[in-house]
Every structure is written in C-alpha cells, then in structure tokens.
Scaffold this motif. Sequence first.
Motif, PDB file in Angstrom:
ATOM      1  N   ASN A  77       0.828  -1.208   0.000  1.00 49.66           N
ATOM      2  CA  ASN A  77       0.000   0.000   0.000  1.00 49.66           C
ATOM      3  C   ASN A  77       0.864   1.260   0.000  1.00 49.66           C
ATOM      4  O   ASN A  77       0.525   2.257  -0.656  1.00 49.66           O
ATOM      5  CB  ASN A  77      -0.936   0.002   1.206  1.00 49.66           C
ATOM      6  CG  ASN A  77      -2.152  -0.894   1.010  1.00 49.66           C
ATOM      7  OD1 ASN A  77      -2.512  -1.241  -0.119  1.00 49.66           O
ATOM      8  ND2 ASN A  77      -2.782  -1.277   2.100  1.00 49.66           N
ATOM      9  N   LYS A  78       1.964   1.235   0.728  1.00 51.48           N
ATOM     10  CA  LYS A  78       2.896   2.367   0.684  1.00 51.48           C
ATOM     11  C   LYS A  78       3.434   2.555  -0.735  1.00 51.48           C
ATOM     12  O   LYS A  78       3.553   3.681  -1.227  1.00 51.48           O
ATOM     13  CB  LYS A  78       4.065   2.142   1.644  1.00 51.48           C
ATOM     14  CG  LYS A  78       3.740   2.277   3.115  1.00 51.48           C
ATOM     15  CD  LYS A  78       5.009   2.061   3.935  1.00 51.48           C
ATOM     16  CE  LYS A  78       4.748   2.137   5.427  1.00 51.48           C
ATOM     17  NZ  LYS A  78       5.995   1.934   6.200  1.00 51.48           N
ATOM     18  N   GLY A  79       3.755   1.438  -1.371  1.00 55.17           N
ATOM     19  CA  GLY A  79       4.250   1.513  -2.744  1.00 55.17           C
ATOM     20  C   GLY A  79       3.236   2.102  -3.699  1.00 55.17           C
ATOM     21  O   GLY A  79       3.587   2.853  -4.625  1.00 55.17           O
ATOM     22  N   LEU A  80       1.959   1.806  -3.464  1.00 54.19           N
ATOM     23  CA  LEU A  80       0.902   2.316  -4.347  1.00 54.19           C
ATOM     24  C   LEU A  80       0.814   3.846  -4.320  1.00 54.19           C
ATOM     25  O   LEU A  80       0.367   4.461  -5.288  1.00 54.19           O
ATOM     26  CB  LEU A  80      -0.449   1.713  -3.956  1.00 54.19           C
ATOM     27  CG  LEU A  80      -0.702   0.276  -4.434  1.00 54.19           C
ATOM     28  CD1 LEU A  80      -1.939  -0.305  -3.768  1.00 54.19           C
ATOM     29  CD2 LEU A  80      -0.842   0.233  -5.957  1.00 54.19           C
ATOM     30  N   THR A  81       1.234   4.449  -3.221  1.00 55.41           N
ATOM     31  CA  THR A  81       1.194   5.911  -3.155  1.00 55.41           C
ATOM     32  C   THR A  81       2.248   6.542  -4.050  1.00 55.41           C
ATOM     33  O   THR A  81       2.204   7.759  -4.295  1.00 55.41           O
ATOM     34  CB  THR A  81       1.416   6.412  -1.708  1.00 55.41           C
ATOM     35  OG1 THR A  81       2.745   6.090  -1.283  1.00 55.41           O
ATOM     36  CG2 THR A  81       0.416   5.769  -0.751  1.00 55.41           C
ATOM     37  N   GLN A  82       3.200   5.748  -4.550  1.00 54.91           N
ATOM     38  CA  GLN A  82       4.301   6.273  -5.360  1.00 54.91           C
ATOM     39  C   GLN A  82       4.181   5.932  -6.843  1.00 54.91           C
ATOM     40  O   GLN A  82       4.936   6.466  -7.660  1.00 54.91           O
ATOM     41  CB  GLN A  82       5.638   5.721  -4.834  1.00 54.91           C
ATOM     42  CG  GLN A  82       5.912   6.021  -3.372  1.00 54.91           C
ATOM     43  CD  GLN A  82       6.036   7.507  -3.101  1.00 54.91           C
ATOM     44  OE1 GLN A  82       6.562   8.262  -3.920  1.00 54.91           O
ATOM     45  NE2 GLN A  82       5.544   7.943  -1.946  1.00 54.91           N
ATOM     46  N   VAL A  83       3.264   5.058  -7.218  1.00 50.28           N
ATOM     47  CA  VAL A  83       3.243   4.556  -8.593  1.00 50.28           C
ATOM     48  C   VAL A  83       2.777   5.610  -9.585  1.00 50.28           C
ATOM     49  O   VAL A  83       1.933   6.456  -9.278  1.00 50.28           O
ATOM     50  CB  VAL A  83       2.357   3.293  -8.742  1.00 50.28           C
ATOM     51  CG1 VAL A  83       2.885   2.148  -7.911  1.00 50.28           C
ATOM     52  CG2 VAL A  83       0.916   3.581  -8.410  1.00 50.28           C
ATOM     53  N   LYS A  84       3.345   5.515 -10.777  1.00 53.65           N
ATOM     54  CA  LYS A  84       2.928   6.335 -11.906  1.00 53.65           C
ATOM     55  C   LYS A  84       2.494   5.469 -13.085  1.00 53.65           C
ATOM     56  O   LYS A  84       2.043   5.971 -14.099  1.00 53.65           O
ATOM     57  CB  LYS A  84       4.069   7.258 -12.341  1.00 53.65           C
ATOM     58  CG  LYS A  84       4.544   8.214 -11.264  1.00 53.65           C
ATOM     59  CD  LYS A  84       5.690   9.077 -11.770  1.00 53.65           C
ATOM     60  CE  LYS A  84       6.163  10.054 -10.699  1.00 53.65           C
ATOM     61  NZ  LYS A  84       6.796   9.354  -9.562  1.00 53.65           N
TER      62      LYS A  84
END
Length: 281
Positions: A77-84
């Motif tokens: 979920n933390k990673g999802l905040t960074q995805v483009k």
Amino acid sequence: MSHLSSPLVSIIVAVFNGAKTLQQCIDSVAQQTYINIELIIIDGGSTDGTVDLLKANQENISYWVSEPDKGIYNAWNKGLTQVKGEWICFLGADDFLWDAQVIELISQQLEKIPSSIRVAYGKIMLLDNDAEPLHLVGDSWGKVQERFKQMMCIPHQGVMHRLSLFDCHGKFDESFRIAGDYELLMRELKTADAAFLLNVVVAGMRQGGISSNPKESLVLLHELRRAQSMHGLPLGRFWVFALVKVYIRLILWKVLGEKLTRKLLDVGRRGMGLQPYWTQT
C-alpha cells in the motif's frame, strides 16, 4: 526500439531482511529489454544489509524507503502511493522476473486488452530449495474462473493490476496476513473477467514457508474463507477439500514426522502423474 509510447509498468517489491535474494530481484527488473518500467521497493526496516544493497542499486530504483511497517500489504500500500504506471506488478524479495524479455512480451499483450479488463496474469515458475525449477503454475481464466471464488488459483506474482483497479476498489486490506491479495482480486473478479497472458512465464517464486507448512496453510484457508464471506460467497467444495487435505497432512506430520510425510506425499503425487514437490521444498 523505444517503448516510451507503451504503458509504464510499475514493479512494487516488499522486503524485510531480504539481502540474500533481493539483488536477483532488482537485477531481473534492471535487465529488462522493455525500458518503460519503474521499480519501487518498500523495506520494513531491515537490519541484515538490505539497506546497503538498496543504496548500491539506487540507479536502478525509482523510489525506495526503509522504515518499520505492518506487513507485506502495508508495504505494498505504501508503494501504491508512489506509482505512476498504468499497470502494476507486486513481488516479494524472494521473487524475480523470469527472463529479460518478459515485460516486453507482457506489454505487447496489455496494449490489446480492453480498458474494461483490470486484471491480467500469466504463469509463474515454482522453484525448489536450490532455486531450480519445479513446475509452472497458472491456468487460463476459463479454467479457473469458478474455482477462484473458493481458492486463490491465480499466481499473484504473475498478475498485472491496472491502476484503475485501485481507483475503483481501494488498496489492500491490511487486516489480512496472507490472503490480502486474494481479497483484493475478489473485489473485481467476483463479477468481472481477467485476461490470461499467453505463452508468458512472468516470475520465479521460491517455495517453502507458508506453501509447505500445514499450520500456515490452515491460516491461509481461514483467511480465504473470511475474504469469501466478506463478498457474500458460500462455502464451496474446493475449499472444503483443501481443508481436509491440510488436516490429513497435519495428522501425518504428527504421527510420521515431517521428513517421512514429505516422502509419502510425493509418492502420492507420482502416483497421480505429478512431479515431486514436498521433498523439494
């Protein structure tokens, strides 16, 4: 050949004290022939040299952070905040992309998938204790569609998630320890279809742990059933059969011991024309 007009693919990796295997995971992304990729790594505050490894590989990582987390789904979920990216793949530090062309092959198929399809997946290769191939996992959606409502029969390391999946359904439910990926996919696939990526082995997955421990398998089955109940699905025969098999393994484990039980289980697999599994993990 330029791929900048093709979909950006985001690879999110969760790791905690994974220094022994993470380099292979990073290299498998860095060596892709498809260049329109971002690699996001979320570390749970490792103390085994993982952070040094991340620093040494910064040129191949789009974003990384190392801090305590609440488990793999919290990390993803933390990673999802960074995805483009338009498409997202989730890996653990023990996993790796199977070959240098795999995202190239996947992207060619993703470009042809209707926008209404938010989940696409291919096969993965299970590996033994020595990281040698055991067997492929993953069947076409037509074969597993009904069974999916009772069991996790899509290999999650082989799944490409369209970004709009999360816009529509939200992030992973962090109350799950093992089956959060199944519950997330259930939100979509209980009523929608997935696309099967033809002739693609997406990733290699090391075995052991949850896969070969009957006590952990019980936890997994109970979490699968909780996810099904959340979505109003009835108890099914595939789930019941899986539960019976786990209890049989638990009894054999206690009576015969783990080593002998593993041998006996593989005798049964050979009798069904299957490759040995239990003595290899």
